[in-house]
Design an enzyme around this catalytic site. Structure first.
Site, PDB file in Angstrom:
ATOM      1  N   LYS A  60       8.261  -3.157   9.722  1.00  4.83           N
ATOM      2  CA  LYS A  60       9.848  -3.030   9.431  1.00  4.83           C
ATOM      3  C   LYS A  60      10.461  -2.804   7.433  1.00  4.83           C
ATOM      4  CE  LYS A  60      11.262  -5.553  13.541  1.00  4.83           C
ATOM      5  NZ  LYS A  60       9.777  -6.357  14.155  1.00  4.83           N
ATOM      6  N   ILE A  64      14.392   1.131  -0.762  1.00  2.00           N
ATOM      7  CA  ILE A  64      15.228   2.393  -1.028  1.00  2.00           C
ATOM      8  C   ILE A  64      13.707   3.327  -0.598  1.00  2.00           C
ATOM      9  CG2 ILE A  64      16.466   1.747  -3.107  1.00  2.00           C
ATOM     10  CD1 ILE A  64      13.741   2.203  -4.685  1.00  2.00           C
ATOM     11  N   PRO A  65      14.264   4.544  -1.356  1.00  5.54           N
ATOM     12  CA  PRO A  65      13.523   5.383  -0.248  1.00  5.54           C
ATOM     13  C   PRO A  65      11.888   5.879  -1.346  1.00  5.54           C
ATOM     14  CG  PRO A  65      15.467   6.798  -0.620  1.00  5.54           C
ATOM     15  CD  PRO A  65      15.353   5.429  -1.452  1.00  5.54           C
ATOM     16  N   ASN A  66      11.550   5.177  -1.838  1.00  9.26           N
ATOM     17  CA  ASN A  66      10.599   5.027  -3.423  1.00  9.26           C
ATOM     18  C   ASN A  66       9.558   4.579  -2.503  1.00  9.26           C
ATOM     19  OD1 ASN A  66       8.966   6.346  -5.642  1.00  9.26           O
ATOM     20  ND2 ASN A  66       9.177   4.221  -5.773  1.00  9.26           N
ATOM     21  N   GLY A 166      10.566  -8.836  22.447  1.00 11.62           N
ATOM     22  CA  GLY A 166      10.731  -9.297  22.981  1.00 11.62           C
ATOM     23  C   GLY A 166      10.597  -9.530  24.984  1.00 11.62           C
TER      24      GLY A 166
END
Length: 217
Positions: A60, A64-66, A166
Site C-alpha cells: 500500500k 512522495i513519487p521518488n 475482506g
C-alpha cells in the site's frame, strides 16, 4: 488450475509462509505479502516465494513519487508480479509506481475492507477509479465484504481487474465477492490459521467455482 484465489500471508514466520505457499501453490492464483513478512525477511522473501507462486506486494505504497518509485523498483527487481499502491495520495505518486515496469502489475486502492474506509476513501472512490484508469493501472482494490461498493467499482473498472480482500475473517463470502465483480479474491486468516489450510483453500475454490458455473448456465 485457473484459480481466482489469492492467499494473504500476513505472518511473521517466513518458514511457515514458504511452506504454506509451496503446499497450496496448485490452489492459488498468487500469494500476497504485507509488511509483517517484509519486516522479518526483507525484500528477499519476494524472490523466495516466487519459486512457488506469483507474488503481489501489498505494501500500500503511499509516499512522495521518488520514495514510491524506489519501493516499486525494488519489488520489481526481486521478482514481484504485482504491487498494491494507494491512489488517494495523488496522481503523481501513483504514476511513479505505475511507470516502473510493464511487468509489475499495479493495483490501485480505491476502497478498503475496513469500516473506517467509508470515512475518507469512499467519498472519493469514483475519482480514484477515474485517475487509475487514466494512468492505465492493471487493477483496483475493492472490498470483498461490501458487495454494494464492490459491484459499483466493478461497473466502473472497464478493463482493470478487481481484487477483493475482506473475505473470510472480515466477513465476506468468496462466492458473493465473485458474483459482485471480483476477478481475484483475497483470503488470509481463514486459510493460514485453519487446522487444514489446504482443505480450507480448496473449499474457497469450490465456492468460487460453483458461482462461476451458475453464471455460465
Amino acid at each position: 488450475m485457473d484459480s481466482k484465489l489469492v492467499l494473504a500471508v500476513d505472518v511473521f514466520d517466513a518458514d511457515y509462509a514458504l511452506d504454506l505457499s509451496r503446499k497450496l501453490s496448485d490452489e492459488l492464483f498468487a500469494v500476497k505479502i504485507n509488511w509483517p513478512l517484509m519486516m522479518v525477511k526483507g525484500a528477499s522473501i519476494i524472490s523466495e516465494l516466487s519459486k512457488y507462486s506469483k507474488v503481489i506486494c501489498d505494501l500500500k505504497v503511499a509516499d512522495i513519487p521518488n520514495t514510491n518509485a524506489l519501493i516499486a523498483g525494488k519489488a520489481a527487481e526481486m521478482g514481484a508480479w504485482g504491487i498494491v499502491s494507494h491512489s488517494i495520495i495523488g496522481k503523481d505518486s501513483l504514476q511513479a509506481v505505475a511507470s516502473i515496469s510493464e511487468d509489475l502489475r499495479v493495483f490501485s486502492v480505491v476502497a478498503m475492507s475496513n469500516k473506517g474506509a467509508s470515512q475518507y476513501i469512499y467519498p472519493h472512490t469514483d475519482e480514484l477509479i477515474e485517475m487509475s484508469r487514466e494512468l492505465g493501472v492493471y487493477g483496483l482494490i475493492a472490498p470483498g465484504n461490501d458487495y454494494e461498493m464492490l459491484s459499483r467499482i466493478k461497473r466502473q473498472a472497464g478493463k482493470m481487474k478487481v481484487m477483493a480482500p475482506g473475505v473470510g475473517a472480515q466477513g465476506g463470502s468468496a462466492g458473493e465477492a465473485v458474483r459482485n465483480g471480483a476477478d481475484l479474491v483475497v483470503v488470509g486468516r481463514a486459510i493460514y490459521n485453519a487446522d487444514d489450510p489446504l482443505a480450507a483453500a480448496r473449499a474457497f475454490n469450490d465456492e468460487i467455482s460453483k458461482v462461476i458455473s451458475l453464471e455460465k448456465e
